[in-house]
Structure formats: structure tokens, C-alpha cells
Design a protein around this motif. Sequence first.
Motif, PDB file in Angstrom:
ATOM      1  N   UNK A   1      39.931  24.102  25.721  1.00  0.00           N
ATOM      2  CA  UNK A   1      39.364  25.130  24.838  1.00  0.00           C
ATOM      3  C   UNK A   1      39.321  26.514  25.475  1.00  0.00           C
ATOM      4  N   UNK A   2      39.065  26.562  26.779  1.00  0.00           N
ATOM      5  CA  UNK A   2      39.043  27.856  27.462  1.00  0.00           C
ATOM      6  C   UNK A   2      40.434  28.480  27.505  1.00  0.00           C
ATOM      7  N   UNK A   3      41.443  27.670  27.774  1.00  0.00           N
ATOM      8  CA  UNK A   3      42.805  28.191  27.814  1.00  0.00           C
ATOM      9  C   UNK A   3      43.262  28.652  26.436  1.00  0.00           C
ATOM     10  N   UNK A   4      42.761  28.003  25.381  1.00  0.00           N
ATOM     11  CA  UNK A   4      43.127  28.425  24.037  1.00  0.00           C
ATOM     12  C   UNK A   4      42.505  29.746  23.641  1.00  0.00           C
ATOM     13  N   UNK A   5      41.302  30.032  24.140  1.00  0.00           N
ATOM     14  CA  UNK A   5      40.624  31.283  23.782  1.00  0.00           C
ATOM     15  C   UNK A   5      41.037  32.458  24.668  1.00  0.00           C
ATOM     16  N   UNK A   6      41.421  32.178  25.902  1.00  0.00           N
ATOM     17  CA  UNK A   6      41.708  33.248  26.865  1.00  0.00           C
ATOM     18  C   UNK A   6      43.092  33.008  27.472  1.00  0.00           C
ATOM     19  N   UNK A   7      44.049  33.778  27.004  1.00  0.00           N
ATOM     20  CA  UNK A   7      45.414  33.624  27.514  1.00  0.00           C
ATOM     21  C   UNK A   7      45.533  34.058  28.968  1.00  0.00           C
ATOM     22  N   UNK A   8      44.647  34.935  29.433  1.00  0.00           N
ATOM     23  CA  UNK A   8      44.718  35.395  30.824  1.00  0.00           C
ATOM     24  C   UNK A   8      44.467  34.259  31.803  1.00  0.00           C
TER      25      UNK A   8
ATOM     26  N   UNK B   1      45.634  31.250  31.546  1.00  0.00           N
ATOM     27  CA  UNK B   1      46.907  30.557  31.774  1.00  0.00           C
ATOM     28  C   UNK B   1      47.710  31.266  32.866  1.00  0.00           C
ATOM     29  N   UNK B   2      47.671  32.589  32.869  1.00  0.00           N
ATOM     30  CA  UNK B   2      48.336  33.322  33.939  1.00  0.00           C
ATOM     31  C   UNK B   2      47.699  33.027  35.291  1.00  0.00           C
ATOM     32  N   UNK B   3      46.396  32.810  35.291  1.00  0.00           N
ATOM     33  CA  UNK B   3      45.714  32.477  36.541  1.00  0.00           C
ATOM     34  C   UNK B   3      46.179  31.128  37.070  1.00  0.00           C
ATOM     35  N   UNK B   4      46.294  30.148  36.185  1.00  0.00           N
ATOM     36  CA  UNK B   4      46.775  28.833  36.626  1.00  0.00           C
ATOM     37  C   UNK B   4      48.227  28.896  37.069  1.00  0.00           C
TER      38      UNK B   4
ATOM     39  N   UNK C   1      40.493  45.620  36.238  1.00  0.00           N
ATOM     40  CA  UNK C   1      41.918  45.470  36.530  1.00  0.00           C
ATOM     41  C   UNK C   1      42.679  44.842  35.369  1.00  0.00           C
ATOM     42  N   UNK C   2      42.071  43.871  34.702  1.00  0.00           N
ATOM     43  CA  UNK C   2      42.716  43.166  33.590  1.00  0.00           C
ATOM     44  C   UNK C   2      41.717  43.087  32.434  1.00  0.00           C
ATOM     45  N   UNK C   3      41.814  43.975  31.449  1.00  0.00           N
ATOM     46  CA  UNK C   3      40.836  43.964  30.343  1.00  0.00           C
ATOM     47  C   UNK C   3      40.823  42.656  29.563  1.00  0.00           C
ATOM     48  N   UNK C   4      41.869  41.837  29.650  1.00  0.00           N
ATOM     49  CA  UNK C   4      41.867  40.567  28.929  1.00  0.00           C
ATOM     50  C   UNK C   4      40.788  39.621  29.435  1.00  0.00           C
TER      51      UNK C   4
END
Length: 384
Positions: A43-50, A52-55, A112-115
Motif C-alpha cells: 500500500x505504501x508503494x502504491x501511494x508514494x512512487x518515490x 519505489x525509487x528508493x528500493x 531535495x525531493x518534493x515527492x
Amino acid sequence: MGAAPSPRAIAQAAAAAELQHWRLRTLLVLLRAAVAREGALEPLLGRHAALRDTLDAAADAGLADLTLDDAIERLDRRAQGAPTGPLSRLRDALGLGADGLGCFVAAALAADDPRLAAFVDELHGRAGRPTRATLALAFGAVAGSAALQRLRGAGALLEGEQDPGLAVPAALWELACGLPPDAGRWQHWPREALMPLPALILPAALRARLEAPPAPATWLLRGSPGSGRRTLAGALARAAGRGLVAAVDAPALASLGAAAALLDAAPLLSFEPAPARRSPGRRRPDCPRPVSCACRATAASRSTARRRAASTSSRPTPTSGAGTGPSPGPAARSMRRWSAGGCRAGGCIAPRRPCRPTRPMHWRRWPRRSARSAGMRWTASRAA
């Protein structure tokens, strides 16, 4: 063949690599707290695409197929043998651990990353900035409070009275990223730009005090404006393997110790109190050594900490060989008039007590006739 990279470019590349390391670790710690609260990762990955970039960044760093706890532990092991950068120097100066430095990095993630602002707000954040509750949830209540106390004391974190959000001063975050210091906030002299101590013409007694081990934590440099106090402070900083940095305005002065740690420089403080006046100044524990305090030639000091004082009444002159210093200037002669108050001629030691405008001291420093002829009015006070 291409030209070799400059030392500045190498330092900026090392700072960028270190920042990426601590940014990834901090995001993994926040993600671990969010998963423990949410109960699932998807659910967290679905709400926050940033996220996924972290993983993806964690996988590129060789942390694939690891749990969040194991990935954080492996990053901590890597940091032990990594080259020292701005963030590592700040951590050592403030006595922080990995989680304590993570509190500092977490306050600048959304900048640094507003997302990431929405993700931080889900962890009790406010407008993309973490709060005390965020730090307690991610790093623990005790560790978060201890780190916040040290960071706020050093001016590395700002917390408003009405707004509970924590923020890193923009000028400090630029230094953490390896960028050159803002000329409107800091005066910075790299180590290579400072004059070496052996290249200064100094009196033999003063040189012996400067070179006598062990080096003190604080230097009190007395002298008049233009007497070479900054040159001497730079030479002391270079002898310690550091540069020199000074604050331009009052907001920058509050975080001078943190800026000095990030720049690998020694801080320079300036005090210009009027005669018989006190200027509040105390060495902060977060300031890298040595700390140089430039003040008037007739200034007195009192401190429970061990210190050494030096008089720069005669301006240090650069030279390529050995030499003797010029004759004492007006500042040294002025210090002799203070000898009755506990200061030796030349001002090379800290006084036994602060010089106060007591009645005996008043008449020794300013004769009655000269004071009247100059139209000066002085009020004699009783000794405390």
C-alpha cells in the motif's frame, strides 16, 4: 589524456557519495517505521512512487533480497570504513550516532525531493517536514530527543514555536551537499589559502607559546584592528590541519560550529567590547578545535576551561626565513597600563580576574587631569 580532477572536484564527489549513503539509510529507517505502522509494504508503494525509487537505489547498492533491518545494518557497516565527508564530520563533532545523523538528514528529504512530502506527512510530519513525533516513531523516543537537543543546540535544526516542523538551514544543507559556502553567510579560507605558522615573523616568546604542546582548545587573540589577528588564527588552523571560517551575520553565527564541522575548518569569533564592558562568549562543544577569538588588545577574559592568549599588537609579517618581530605597538603599551588589574604586559596570559572599573583601577588607567581635559565622564563603582 584528460586533466586530473582538482581537489575540489574530488571533495565534492566524495560528499555526494556520502550524502547518497545517508539519504538512503534515512529513507529505509522511515520506511521501516511506516511498514510497522501500516502492516504491509505494497500500500505504501502504491501511494508514494518515490519509495519505489528508493528500493531501486537500495538494490543498486547491493541490498537486494534483504530485509529492511538487514539492509540498514549493512549500510552501517559500510559507513565505518568509508572516507570522512561533511556529514561524518558533523556526526563526530556533535557526538551523534547513525540514527542521530538520520534526524538531520530526515529534515531535508522533502526539500531535495518534493515527492517525499506526502510520505513524511503520513509519519506525523507537517508540510513535508518531520516533527518530534516523526523522529520518535522512526528512531525511538530517547534517541530522537537526544539527537534533536544536540542538533538544535548547534543551530543545525530549526523548530518554530508555532510550527512544530523541523527544518535544516539552507546554508548548512548546501555545505552538507559539498557545495561552496555562501559568501553572504560565511567567510571561508581553505587550508591551502592560509599562511603557515613558520612563515610568520613573531616574537620569540609568542612563537614559543604558539608552538608549545599540547594545543589548547581555544585561542584568545588580542590586538587592534589590522594587527593580523585573522592571519594568526589562520596559521593556527592550518597547523591543526583545518581551514578557517567566520560568520558574516548573526543567523550564521548561531550555526558557526556546525558549519565549521561540515567545512573541516576552525571557527573564528570576533568580539569588540567597549572598555570595561563584557561580551558574552563561550566555546560551544560542537566547535572543532582550535577556536580562535579575536578581541581588543585591552580585553580581559575569565574561563574555567584551559586556554592560552596571545597578543598580536605587532602585525605578523610573512617571510621565508626566520626573523625577529618588530617593536611592541600601541596595543602592547596599552596592556602595560592594565598590569595593575592582573594582566601582564603584552597580554599573553589570561587575567586572574576580569578588569572592572573600580575606583583604584579608574585612576590608574585614566589620570584625572587627562580625563577632565578630554571631557570624559567616568563613573567609579565599588569592587564586587
